[in-house]
Write an enzyme that holds these catalytic residues in place. Structure first.
Site, mmCIF file in Angstrom:
data_model
loop_
_atom_site.group_PDB
_atom_site.id
_atom_site.type_symbol
_atom_site.label_atom_id
_atom_site.label_comp_id
_atom_site.label_asym_id
_atom_site.label_seq_id
_atom_site.Cartn_x
_atom_site.Cartn_y
_atom_site.Cartn_z
ATOM 1 N N ASP A 83 -8.522 -89.262 73.471
ATOM 2 C CA ASP A 83 -7.986 -88.052 72.470
ATOM 3 C C ASP A 83 -8.457 -86.605 72.891
ATOM 4 O O ASP A 83 -9.174 -86.771 74.161
ATOM 5 C CB ASP A 83 -8.617 -88.518 71.187
ATOM 6 N N HIS A 416 -4.842 -96.247 77.713
ATOM 7 C CA HIS A 416 -4.791 -95.531 76.450
ATOM 8 C C HIS A 416 -5.226 -94.066 76.383
ATOM 9 O O HIS A 416 -6.502 -93.668 76.082
ATOM 10 C CB HIS A 416 -5.412 -96.263 75.170
ATOM 11 N N ASP A 468 -3.118 -105.177 79.536
ATOM 12 C CA ASP A 468 -2.802 -103.720 80.072
ATOM 13 C C ASP A 468 -1.599 -103.022 79.245
ATOM 14 O O ASP A 468 -0.348 -102.972 79.724
ATOM 15 C CB ASP A 468 -2.339 -103.986 81.631
ATOM 16 N N GLU A 477 -8.639 -98.031 76.332
ATOM 17 C CA GLU A 477 -9.009 -96.816 76.284
ATOM 18 C C GLU A 477 -10.478 -96.571 77.070
ATOM 19 O O GLU A 477 -11.494 -97.003 76.733
ATOM 20 C CB GLU A 477 -8.971 -96.136 74.965
#
EC number: 3.2.1.4
Length: 627
Positions: A83, A416, A468, A477
């Site tokens: 993020d 991610h 995956d 992540e």
């Protein structure tokens, strides 16, 4: 992601993949190559204006106006994970771990020509912390809103989500966050002390102020910054206060900080808690091992009795990792990975592995053993456990997969991570909107267009299974706090073994004697008449291996100042270079390199070495200029 509980350019990246593939084929683990890649992850996580030496070319400037709405410049620092929020607590923990590596593993990092990269990675964080601490009792602890950020899937360069900044002050305390930031700055001051004494002193000044702020105005940072609760909920602040005091004592030698850790040992849980976790949230094991060093060095003095209590708890953690704790052990997967919890479990394995590698060194230096309920353990036993976790991470697991992205022939390709999953802004200049990112890129079954080298993903479940899948954020992540301990761990396992990227008996590649002919090491001398100075280059080949149909050579070049006076601002011309280079910085001019900032001057008689890898003959190295 919610978290509960508590010139290296394109050619070098391609070469790294080839080298890692050769490693896996031989069933050895190339700790030097893995170490090199971890720094690329930190470059990929950079916020702010990027430097000219940025090696991760798919990233661009971002977050340039962070903090301006609140009247403060908070440009810089690191994005937390996949993020774009800058969470202060895990970022500070990551910087503490990077700094610990720079302090305790300076020899290994220097021998692998990675000390400069380590210091740069630390400074990208500490420069930000200095900005975030504009007054003695103020700390800006977060930039960005986790909720709105997670509703969008867009590149950092395209961010449309809130960049609100959140601060701590006497009316909104956060002893955990301020304490961890103080620890990070104190540890970083030690890391920089041999290279930049003025910057080291600046860091220490901020660390002292932040510790005083954290101790005087007590409270959980998540009560002052409620936005962080769903992502990095703190379980308490006592461990961070002890952690900061321990680092400040090590950085200053001031008995005030040691007395603080001794006087509060029981009240704050330092000698009371026996833990089986070391992480961004729980620092007790780190405190206990850091303070045990004082006892093991015979410097306990009047605090010997209390320090022995700290060491008892340090032993509890180490014995639990080794499954020699009388049944009170850390769970492991069938494949041998320590397992703490479902969400991003590898962060706990990487942190514990490095901590045990550190404790192994402390015990070994004191000629001591680990005293477990199930028997005595030699220091080597702790290091063997650390190696087992590193090897699992690098591919010795049920999946045959490296969980460090870009290392080895098989690694996660659907990470991610917003930036890596969307084409670079330099490849696709039109902006990618919040919802468009989900529709066009998040849900794609193909691999990421940008490989985020060096990222440690969350990792497998308790049965060694891994999916995956980009949407499987618990496993796919990467985070700052998970990847940072790998720097010290890989450096330790590299072991300072010159001429090999393996550590100890772990030889990464098939090595043979280099062919004689054109690869003979020969010194060359540069002696300009106008100055009378003499600079000598000594080339040597320290190892070679075959990847595919090509034989690669690791070249080491020693630069020696044979004159009777110092030289500075040395610029070199390097021609016929086709592979990656470590230990020199590109200047921006073709074929031109210079020494790193921390090595601007070569004293009379002083030597400095750099390393490069390529197939074929050695590169041509010559001097362009110096002062």
């Amino acid at each position: 992601m919610r978290k509960f509980g508590g010139s290296l350019f394109g050619v070098s990246l391609l070469l790294s993949v080839l080298l890692a593939a050769a490693t896996a084929a031989a069933e050895y683990y190339n700790y030097g190559s893995a170490l090199d890649k971890t720094f690329l992850f930190f470059e990929a996580q950079r916020s702010g204006k990027l430097p000219a030496a940025q090696r991760v070319k798919w990233r661009g400037p971002s977050g340039l106006k962070d903090g301006l709405a609140q009247g403060v410049s908070l440009e810089g620092g690191y994005y937390d994970a996949g993020d774009h929020v800058k969470f202060g607590l895990p970022m500070a923990f990551a910087v503490t771990m990077l700094s610990w590596a720079a302090v305790d593993n300076r020899k290994e990092l220097s021998s692998s020509n990675q000390m400069q990269q380590t210091l740069w990675s630390i400074r990208w964080g500490t420069d930000y912390f200095i900005k975030a601490h504009p007054q003695p009792n103020v700390l800006w602890g977060q930039v960005g809103d986790g909720e709105s950020d997670h509703y969008c899937w867009e590149r950092p360069e395209d961010m449309t989500t809130s960049r609100t900044a959140y601060k701590l002050d006497p009316y909104h305390p956060g002893s955990d966050l301020a304490g961890e930031t103080a620890a990070a700055l104190a540890a970083a001051s030690l890391a920089f002390k041999p290279f930049n004494s003025s910057y080291s002193a600046l860091l220490l000044s901020h660390a002292k102020e932040l510790f005083s702020f954290a101790d005087k105005y007590r409270g959980l940072y998540t009560n002052s910054i409620p936005n962080a609760k769903a992502f990095y909920m703190s379980s308490g602040y006592s461990d961070e206060l002890l952690w900061a005091a321990a680092w400040l004592h090590r950085a200053t030698g001031d008995q005030y900080y040691l007395k603080y850790a001794m006087d509060n040992s029981g009240y704050m849980g330092g000698t009371g808690w026996g833990v089986k976790e070391f992480s961004w949230d729980n620092k007790y094991a780190g405190v206990q091992i850091l303070l045990s060093k004082i006892l093991l060095e015979g410097k306990g003095g009047i605090y010997t009795s209390t320090l022995k209590q700290y060491q008892t708890k340090a032993d509890y953690f180490a014995c639990a990792c080794l499954k020699k704790n009388g049944g009170y052990n850390i769970q492991t997967t069938p494949g041998g990975l320590m397992y703490v919890r479902e969400w991003n479990n590898l962060q706990y394995a990487s942190a514990a592995a490095y901590l045990l590698a550190v404790y192994s060194d402390y015990l070994s230096a004191a000629n001591a053993k680990l005293n477990c309920p199930d028997g005595l353990v030699q220091p080597q036993g702790l290091l063997d456990f650390a190696r087992s976790q590193a090897d699992y991470i690098l591919g010795k697991n049920r999946q045959g997969m490296s969980y460090v992205v870009g290392y080895g022939p098989k690694y996660p390709i659907r990470v991610h991570h917003r930036g890596s999953s969307i084409p670079s802004i330099f490849a696709q200049r039109s902006s990618v909107s919040c919802v468009q990112g989900f529709d066009s890129w998040y849900r794609r079954s193909q691999g990421d267009p940008n490989v985020i080298y060096g990222a440690l993903v969350g990792g497998p479940d308790e049965n060694d299974n891994y999916s995956d899948d980009r949407s499987n954020y618990e496993q796919s992540e990467p985070t700052l706090s998970g990847t940072a301990p790998l720097v010290g761990l890989f450096a330790k396992l590299y072991g300072g073994s010159l001429g090999s990227y393996g550590g100890g008996s772990y030889k990464p590649y098939e090595t043979t004697k280099p062919a004689a002919s054109s690869y003979k090491a020969t010194p060359t001398t540069y002696s300009p008449k106008q100055s009378g100075a003499q600079i000598e280059f000594l080339h040597s080949i320290t190892s070679n291996w075959i990847a595919g149909n090509t034989r690669y050579y690791r070249h080491k070049v020693i630069i020696k100042n044979n004159s009777q006076k110092p030289i500075s601002d040395l610029k070199l011309k390097i021609e016929d270079l086709s592979g990656p280079i470590w230990g020199l910085n590109p200047t921006g001019q073709k074929y031109t390199y210079q020494l790193p900032q921390w090595q601007k001057t070569l004293r009379a008689g002083q030597a400095y070495d750099f390393v490069y890898v390529q197939g074929g003959p050695q590169a041509k190295v010559s001097v362009l200029s110096y002062n």
